[in-house]
Design a protein around this motif. Structure first.
Motif, PDB file in Angstrom:
ATOM      1  N   ARG A 190       0.812  -1.216   0.000  1.00 49.04           N
ATOM      2  CA  ARG A 190       0.000   0.000   0.000  1.00 49.04           C
ATOM      3  C   ARG A 190       0.844   1.264   0.000  1.00 49.04           C
ATOM      4  O   ARG A 190       0.392   2.322  -0.414  1.00 49.04           O
ATOM      5  CB  ARG A 190      -0.898   0.037   1.252  1.00 49.04           C
ATOM      6  CG  ARG A 190      -2.073  -0.887   1.187  1.00 49.04           C
ATOM      7  CD  ARG A 190      -2.964  -0.707   2.417  1.00 49.04           C
ATOM      8  NE  ARG A 190      -3.366   0.670   2.587  1.00 49.04           N
ATOM      9  CZ  ARG A 190      -3.202   1.376   3.717  1.00 49.04           C
ATOM     10  NH1 ARG A 190      -2.638   0.836   4.770  1.00 49.04           N
ATOM     11  NH2 ARG A 190      -3.608   2.611   3.783  1.00 49.04           N
ATOM     12  N   ILE A 191       2.076   1.166   0.523  1.00 44.93           N
ATOM     13  CA  ILE A 191       2.972   2.317   0.646  1.00 44.93           C
ATOM     14  C   ILE A 191       4.243   2.019  -0.146  1.00 44.93           C
ATOM     15  O   ILE A 191       4.787   0.931  -0.068  1.00 44.93           O
ATOM     16  CB  ILE A 191       3.346   2.585   2.123  1.00 44.93           C
ATOM     17  CG1 ILE A 191       2.106   2.729   3.001  1.00 44.93           C
ATOM     18  CG2 ILE A 191       4.261   3.797   2.239  1.00 44.93           C
ATOM     19  CD1 ILE A 191       1.311   3.984   2.782  1.00 44.93           C
ATOM     20  N   CYS A 239       1.275   6.825  -0.547  1.00 47.78           N
ATOM     21  CA  CYS A 239       0.172   5.907  -0.274  1.00 47.78           C
ATOM     22  C   CYS A 239      -0.536   5.586  -1.590  1.00 47.78           C
ATOM     23  O   CYS A 239      -0.855   6.481  -2.378  1.00 47.78           O
ATOM     24  CB  CYS A 239      -0.807   6.545   0.712  1.00 47.78           C
ATOM     25  SG  CYS A 239      -2.176   5.461   1.137  1.00 47.78           S
ATOM     26  N   ASP A 264      -3.605   3.979  -2.039  1.00 48.94           N
ATOM     27  CA  ASP A 264      -4.972   3.531  -1.786  1.00 48.94           C
ATOM     28  C   ASP A 264      -5.941   3.865  -2.923  1.00 48.94           C
ATOM     29  O   ASP A 264      -6.958   3.211  -3.081  1.00 48.94           O
ATOM     30  CB  ASP A 264      -5.501   4.138  -0.484  1.00 48.94           C
ATOM     31  CG  ASP A 264      -4.886   3.466   0.739  1.00 48.94           C
ATOM     32  OD1 ASP A 264      -4.338   2.364   0.600  1.00 48.94           O
ATOM     33  OD2 ASP A 264      -4.950   4.066   1.823  1.00 48.94           O
TER      34      ASP A 264
END
Length: 105
Positions: free
Chosen positions: A63-64, A83, A85
């Motif tokens: 995710r990162i 990030c 997302d």
């Protein structure tokens, strides 16, 4: 923006009188515009944004992502943690590289 930044630096350094700083400011802005004009005249060269847009988005599983701009730290930039997302690729604010998360279903 560059001229306001230059003015701020000149004020904070207090190295020159107000007459000299005004003269220096006009000299620097002339040099910047001449450099920009020279760059824009040569249409055979691609702009930095065109070059970075040719790099395909980088697929990652997490995710990162930590972007350093280059494998060699001397050629890169400060680490930026991005990030992932959102559905669209995330862009590094320093180098323009794009990253997206590979979703496992």
């Amino acid at each position: 923006m560059a001229s306001s930044l230059l003015r701020g630096l000149m004020k904070s350094s207090k190295l020159a009188s107000s007459v000299t700083s005004t003269r220096s400011l006009s000299l620097v802005s002339t040099q910047i515009s001449e450099h920009t004009a020279k760059w824009m005249q040569d249409t055979s060269k691609k702009s930095p944004m065109e070059l970075i847009n040719e790099v395909p988005p980088i697929k990652v599983e997490d995710r990162i992502v930590a972007c350093e701009g280059d494998i060699n730290p001397a050629l890169g930039h400060p680490i930026e943690y991005i990030c992932l997302d959102k559905d669209e690729p995330a862009i590094c604010k320093y180098c323009g590289l794009r990253y997206y998360q590979e979703h496992h279903h």
